[in-house]
Design an enzyme around this catalytic site. Structure first.
Site, PDB file in Angstrom:
ATOM      1  CD  GLU A  60      -7.782  11.083  30.531  1.00 29.25           C
ATOM      2  OE1 GLU A  60      -8.112  12.188  30.087  1.00 29.25           O
ATOM      3  OE2 GLU A  60      -7.014  10.961  31.497  1.00 29.25           O
ATOM      4  CG  ASP A  87      -7.484  11.309  35.538  1.00 29.66           C
ATOM      5  OD1 ASP A  87      -8.264  11.739  34.675  1.00 29.66           O
ATOM      6  OD2 ASP A  87      -6.646  12.022  36.121  1.00 29.66           O
TER       7      ASP A  87
END
Ligand code: NOJ
Length: 542
Positions: free
Chosen positions: A268, A203
């Site tokens: 990401e 993330d």
């Protein structure tokens, strides 16, 4: 790339599972790990290879799991660590790989590290987070803003210092300048890999490291304080709070840990400039794959799609993952016009993504042709919407899956945590589409089967774009195995040109139609006739 070792993720097709909304096994209205495990045969049957599961760790759920209070545990609502390992085992039995979501940029404000840090400046874990003294006027130390609205700093009255958070105040950023944070996360990923997970989706992978001097970000455009959080965030050039030089060192260390387990690192990396994105995968010793989010920002415009994807493929397409959608962005069918037209375009676009080198990703429900759920304002759950009145939140893409054409759609026997959406219909459910020729589900299954059976698409040895202009975008892929055939992926984008009839496209050699995203395609020797908003795989026969 020719001669490179073949890793298991090369040629794979990914599928994102948003835990809360996928399948609820116990009737509490919230998806869970057992629910996912029970539905794995559906994913294997659909033809995906890799399943990314969003965070299921213990969490106060301020950002629905992206606020983690124990990186090695499982939120009781979602199950237990045993359920997580059982999910992995079942996936492996079915030939699927499993990727978990790691949230290393920030923890929850309820994580024991942060609770300890709050005790005071001398606390053992104080330096696990980013603390600064106030500016001379008592305000935040610099002009950084949160992705979710307001400043990126919150004052801790007790110590008189601000802590930093690129997202909610309940998501304090971890201090990656601290070696103890690095050691803690090296242990966390090593533990999950040892438990059997095949990879991690990282993330906010571009933002772990911050400017050492905490300089202000340059302001690009003035925006009203009342504007949506996303617009306020985009008003700055984020040269100091993300994409810092040193961030790659973290992934080099993780790359060595992953290698021990044959595991994969998927970032990401939300950077839309190709060269900046490329850096994360370029040398083979950082991330293995990075999401190319530009795929989510193209409108239905032939030149825009051609330029965006063309540049990315040229920059190293094998190492990019191509999302059709995600739990954060409007669904492809909605972006491309909604309804039948949007679903048709989304299917055609997915075909193009499946024709690129690298790893295409579907988001749950894309295979059913879903557009965004139609939700009433008072059902808002996403903190972006709840805390910023008037701002569009992410709830419409997070509505629960439609499994069966019954009350509760086979997602839950209870009350779903988020409504399904007023626009959902029983015939959209997976069970209602199963075995129905021409349904979005069956077309997606055919697409993934075709991709799997074409060696040039699984692991190619180079590619060329075939058309610089015109309404058709076409990519030719050469297989690594020279006894196999070249494949052309072609997409007819009928956009502002108002085209209603088929486009004619000249193939470089006679071909055989292997897959079409819709009916009405003709291949006659080297002539391909493509109806509007349709894409194909054509195998060249000579
Ligand atoms: C990206 C995740 O996909 C999103 O859902 C989350 O809110 C932010 N990162 C913060 O963790």
């Amino acid at each position: 790339m020719n001669g490179d070792p073949v890793n298991w993720w090369h040629g794979a097709v990914g599928y994102e599972v948003y835990v809360r909304s996928f399948a609820d096994s116990d009737g509490d209205g919230i998806g869970d790990l057992r629910g996912i495990r029970d539905r794995l045969p559906y994913l294997a049957g659909l033809g995906v290879d890799l399943v990314w599961v969003t965070p299921f760790y213990p969490s106060p759920q301020a950002d629905h799991g992206y606020d983690v209070s124990d990186y090695l545990g499982v939120e009781p609502t979602y199950g237990s660590v045993d359920d997580a390992t059982a999910l992995i085992e079942r996936a492996h039995e079915l030939g699927l790989r499993v990727v978990f979501d790691l949230v290393p940029n920030h923890s929850s404000s309820q994580h024991p590290w942060f609770l300890d840090a709050l005790i005071g400046r001398d606390a053992e874990h104080r330096d696990f987070y980013v603390w600064r003294d106030p500016a001379p006027d008592g305000g935040p130390p610099n002009n950084w803003v949160s992705n979710f609205g307001g400043p990126a700093w919150t004052l801790d009255e007790r110590s008189g210092q601000y802590y930093m958070h690129l997202f909610l105040p309940e998501q304090p950023d971890l201090n990656w300048a601290n070696d103890r944070v690095r050691t803690a996360f090296a242990d966390i990923i090593d533990t999950w890999f040892a438990r059997g997970v095949d990879g991690i989706r990282i993330d906010v992978a571009h933002a772990l490291v911050k400017d050492e001097q905490f300089r202000d970000n340059p302001l690009l455009v003035e925006v009203a304080a009342s504007s949506a959080p996303g617009d306020r965030f985009k008003a700055f050039d984020h040269v100091h709070d993300q994409d810092q030089e040193g961030v790659l060192d973290i992934y080099r260390e993780w790359n060595r840990i992953a290698a021990k387990h044959d595991a994969m690192l998927l970032g990401e990396v939300y950077l839309l400039q190709t060269e900046r994105l490329r850096r994360y995968v370029a040398d083979g010793d950082g991330l293995h794959l990075a999401f190319a989010f530009a795929t989510l920002h193209t409108t239905w415009d032939v030149d825009e799609i051609r330029t965006t994807l063309g540049g990315l493929v040229e920059a190293g397409g094998d190492d990019f993952a191509w999302p059709l959608g995600s739990h954060d962005d409007p669904r492809a069918a909605t972006r491309f016009g909604g309804g039948e037209v949007g679903a048709r375009r989304a299917r055609a676009y997915l075909t193009l993504l499946c024709g690129l080198p690298g790893v295409p990703f579907l988001y749950q429900g894309d295979e059913l042709g879903l557009d965004d759920g139609d939700l009433a304002d008072d059902s808002a759950q996403d903190p972006i919407a709840v805390r910023n009145p008037g701002a569009a939140g992410r709830d419409p893409v997070r509505t629960p899956m439609l499994w069966e054409a019954v009350e509760g759609f086979g997602f839950t026997t209870g009350t779903p945590w988020l409504p399904f959406g007023a626009n959902r219909r029983p015939e959209q459910a997976a069970a209602a589409q199963q075995g129905v020729p021409g349904s979005p589900l069956e077309r997606t299954r055919d697409l993934l089967r075709a991709r799997r059976e074409l060696p040039a698409l699984r692991k190619g040895a180079g590619s060329q774009w075939l058309a610089d202009t015109g309404p058709v975008i076409a990519l030719r892929r050469h297989p690594e195995d020279t006894s196999a055939a070249d494949v052309v992926t072609a997409l007819h984008v009928a956009d502002g040109t108002g085209a209603t009839g088929p486009a004619s496209f000249r193939l470089p050699a006679p071909g055989r139609l292997v897959y079409a995203s819709d009916d009405g395609v003709e291949v006659d020797g080297t002539t391909l006739r493509l109806p509007p908003d349709t894409a194909v795989f054509v195998e060249l026969t000579s």
